[in-house]
Design a protein around this motif. Structure first.
Motif: not given
Lengths: 366, 394
Positions: B259-288
């Motif tokens: 259903i469209p509700e599920l698509i919008s919530i999953v799209m929005a949340l995963s794209l939003y959280t991915a931005a934060f995870i991206g920064e986490t991963v970058r700082s993790g790799i840079q910390s080595v």
């Protein structure tokens, strides 16, 4: 016999392929086959996405007019945003009284400006005076009374309401959060348990449920007949909720302070509050400025959730406007405008925090 | 710092003795908390009595009487509220699981892209992260729901992909696999392949410890996992039938509907959280530190192996704790789905059920304890994992 002198040949220029624009391109974009492919794919994607968006937002957009009928072009209809701008900014605040909101905002900017100049001498004293005086003046201007016409909080709305919630939230959550962090690090077991439970409870539940709680449970919790203003309830909940997050950030900073600092303070004969206030907290807070600002940014974004309990904040006024039968089909314009405004605020906050971090970094880097 | 232990003066007034003062503070704090609790409890009791609401969880056995647009388990209007609870819980878990998987994939890609030697890629990832994480997630959900999915054409003018996938304003329709009758050899083969790969991995490890000879475990396991089930498919036929969505009248029948509700919530949340995870991963790799890479190459490890054996294990140690809190945020943010009417915990329980039954305290307690339980269990799991991979220091 002529005097032979060795004349040096002028040095050759570096290979043209390694310097300048070409060199930069070669190292940054086309260093290998894979990289070249990536660059080309990325360029293709940009070409696919950016020109249509630019076209939609600027070239083929409608800017002039007053009704939906004026939007004849293919692109965005910014007339919608222009026409509803007042509502987006002030909600249902009476139009002839909106100067009071503007004045409050101007006072905030003018009042806070001296704090950003390094040459200003009495920053601390001025800051405290401002912190005490400004909220009173702002409340008087926004709400009214004492000669001004009263505007009930149910008429507040739009960006103004968002900023009010965020500002009160930030001003309330920071001190409460610091107190909770102190409690969590306390050596008194009872106080520690109380603070840990509070922090973990508020951090474990979503803000939406907390706001629901404020609208359906608070009336049950309070003595009969006493009813709190809807906005006040929401703000109180936001303050407590974000304070729990601030507490964890501040605790992180306090844990990073070496034990020697506590011992030195004790050796100087400082009691608990002086140790914390003069030695530990100044260092700890400086360490966690990025974390605190990130929490503030989260708080600013979280204010949009008050839509759940029916407050007319910025996002809700845009949502309502897009549902207006006179302006159907304007969702994209409305939400793009909203995103832009939220983005400007959050990006400004994070940029300022980065700047502050650089300024306060008094040489502990290796 | 109140307890300075033996250093306290032997005599003196009550307030100058740190130990007595500590007791006093604690007693005062406890008394205040208990008093507030009692005050709230008392008020609630009186209020409930005056409104004639009986408290208790008996209402969970009553029939709900409302329909739910998406349920993972069988549900009809005559089912009880406890069934509604299960439906809501499963929907919340579904959103969270989909979101976490997608956000992790996108986030790690972003994190690596942020460190790419390619300037353009680096910049694009940076622009994405700075844009997305500064826009409220609720706004992003609205954007997907009202600005992207609602204007899609109706079922009759669906956008289609190869006459198999259909997208319209009622959701995404796709074929559903239905178990064919004679499929047990397929499952047995799959099981054998999984067990075989685990055993193979163990054996290869033991051999490498003994002889130092590496064994290509990954390729052999992949071969096992594809070949064995593949063989059964060749011999006894495809184990699934596909239930195709077909346009009938005004809507599609059959297949899976997202259903469209599920698509919008999953799209929005995963794209939003991915931005934060991206920064986490970058700082993790840079910390080595770069010295680790140099040390690895001086030992003769190739770049791929350096990444796998040296960089990633050390980076993960930095990445895991903030990654956990991002996952928790995603789970908590899944409650935003209530704003567009997706039937998850908050909108079903704190919304519909509360309105129908008036049992405010019970429904809110159930809803909040679900999130508390999820939060606590994820953080416990992650703490265990964290302990396992933590640096063992002298």
């Amino acid at each position: 016999m002529s005097n032979t002198t060795h004349t040096f040949k002028p040095s050759l220029p570096p290979p043209t392929l390694n310097v300048g624009v070409i060199g930069w391109l070669r190292t940054n974009l086309f260093s290998s086959v894979g990289n070249t492919l990536l660059t080309l794919v990325a360029l293709y994607l940009i070409w696919l996405v950016v020109p249509p968006i630019f076209n939609w937002a600027f070239l083929q957009a409608d800017w002039a007019g007053a009704t939906r009928a004026d939007c004849t072009a293919e692109g965005a209809c910014w007339v919608f945003v222009k026409e509803r701008f007042g509502q987006f900014m002030y909600g249902f605040y009476p139009a002839e009284l909106r100067w009071r909101v503007d004045l409050t905002a101007v006072l905030a900017v003018v009042g806070a400006a001296p704090l950003f100049f390094d040459r200003f001498k009495h920053k601390a004293r001025y800051g405290i005076a401002l912190l005490v005086a400004y909220p009173v003046i702002a409340f008087w201007l926004l709400y009214g009374g004492f000669g001004l016409q009263v505007v009930p909080s149910s008429a507040w709305g739009g960006l103004m309401l968002t900023i009010v919630i965020a500002a009160v939230g930030i001003a309330g959550a920071l001190p409460l959060g610091i107190l909770l962090a102190l409690g969590r690090r306390s050596s008194l077991p009872a106080i520690k348990v109380i603070c840990v439970t509070t922090i973990e409870f508020w951090r474990g539940v979503p803000l939406i449920t907390v706001l629901f709680l404020s609208s359906v449970m608070l009336p049950l919790f309070l003595p009969e007949g006493l009813s709190l203003d809807k906005l006040l309830r929401a703000v109180v909940m936001v303050v407590i909720f974000e304070a729990a997050y601030i507490a964890e950030v501040v605790r992180g900073g306090m844990q990073a302070i070496p034990k020697g600092q506590y011992e030195a303070a004790a050796a100087m004969g400082l009691g608990y509050w002086r140790t914390m206030g003069l030695v530990i907290l100044p260092q700890a807070l400086k360490l966690v400025i990025p974390g605190i600002v990130n929490t503030f940014i989260a708080l600013f974004k979280d204010t949009s959730l008050v839509i759940i309990i029916g407050l007319f904040d910025f996002l809700n006024s845009i949502k309502r406007a897009t549902a207006d039968p006179a302006w159907l089909g304007m969702s994209t314009e409305g939400y793009v405008f909203a995103a832009l405004v939220y983005w400007v605020f959050c990006f400004a906050m994070s940029s300022y925090s980065a700047h502050l971090e650089r300024k306060l970094n008094t040489g502990h880097t290796r | 710092m109140q307890n300075t232990g033996n250093a306290s003066p032997a005599s003196g007034s009550f307030f100058t003795d740190p130990r007595k003062r500590a007791w006093l503070f604690q007693i005062v704090a406890v008394v205040i908390v208990v008093a507030i609790g009692w005050f709230l409890f008392n008020n609630t009791q009186t209020n409930l009595q005056h409104r004639g609401i009986t408290s208790g969880f008996g209402f969970l056995q009553n029939s709900a009487g409302f329909g739910i647009s998406q349920h993972l388990i069988d549900y009809t209007e005559s089912d009880t509220y406890s069934r509604v609870f299960l439906v809501g819980l499963l929907n919340t878990l579904l959103v969270s699981a989909l979101g976490i998987v997608l956000a992790t994939i996108i986030g790690f890609t972003l994190g690596v892209a942020r460190l790419s030697p390619n300037w353009l890629i680096r910049r694009l990832a940076g622009v994405y992260i700075e844009t997305i994480r500064n826009i409220p997630p609720l706004l992003q959900i609205f954007f997907w729901y009202f600005a992207v999915l609602s204007p899609l054409p109706g079922p009759r003018q669906s956008l289609e992909l190869g006459e198999v996938f259909f997208v319209n304003n009622r959701g995404l329709y796709m074929p559903a696999p239905v178990a064919a009758p004679g499929m047990w050899p397929f499952w047995i083969a799959l099981l054998v392949a999984v067990v075989g790969s685990v055993l193979l991995r163990r054996w290869a490890r033991a051999r490498q410890h003994l002889t130092g000879l590496p064994f290509p475990v990954l390729w052999c396991s992949l071969g096992l996992l594809i070949l064995l089930p593949g063989l059964t498919v060749v011999i006894s036929g495809v184990p699934f039938d596909w239930d195709m969505p077909v346009l009938q009248g005004f809507n599609f029948r059959g297949g899976w509907v997202v259903i469209p509700e599920l698509i919008s919530i999953v799209m929005a949340l995963s794209l939003y959280t991915a931005a934060f995870i991206g920064e986490t991963v970058r700082s993790g790799i840079q910390s080595v530190s770069h010295g680790q890479t140099e040390a690895a190459s001086s030992l003769g490890l190739r770049p791929g192996l350096t990444l796998r054996l040296v960089i990633i294990p050390q980076a993960l140690r930095v990445i895991i704790p903030p990654l956990t809190s991002q996952y928790l945020n995603l789970v908590k943010n899944s409650s935003l789905a209530a704003a567009i009417g997706y039937p998850e915990m908050v909108s079903l329980f704190a919304g519909t059920v509360l309105n129908q039954t008036g049992q405010a305290i019970e429904t809110m307690m159930i809803t909040m304890s679900v999130y508390l339980a999820i939060s606590i269990s994820i953080s416990v799991l992650m703490n265990v994992y964290n302990k396992r991979i933590a640096l063992i220091e002298r």
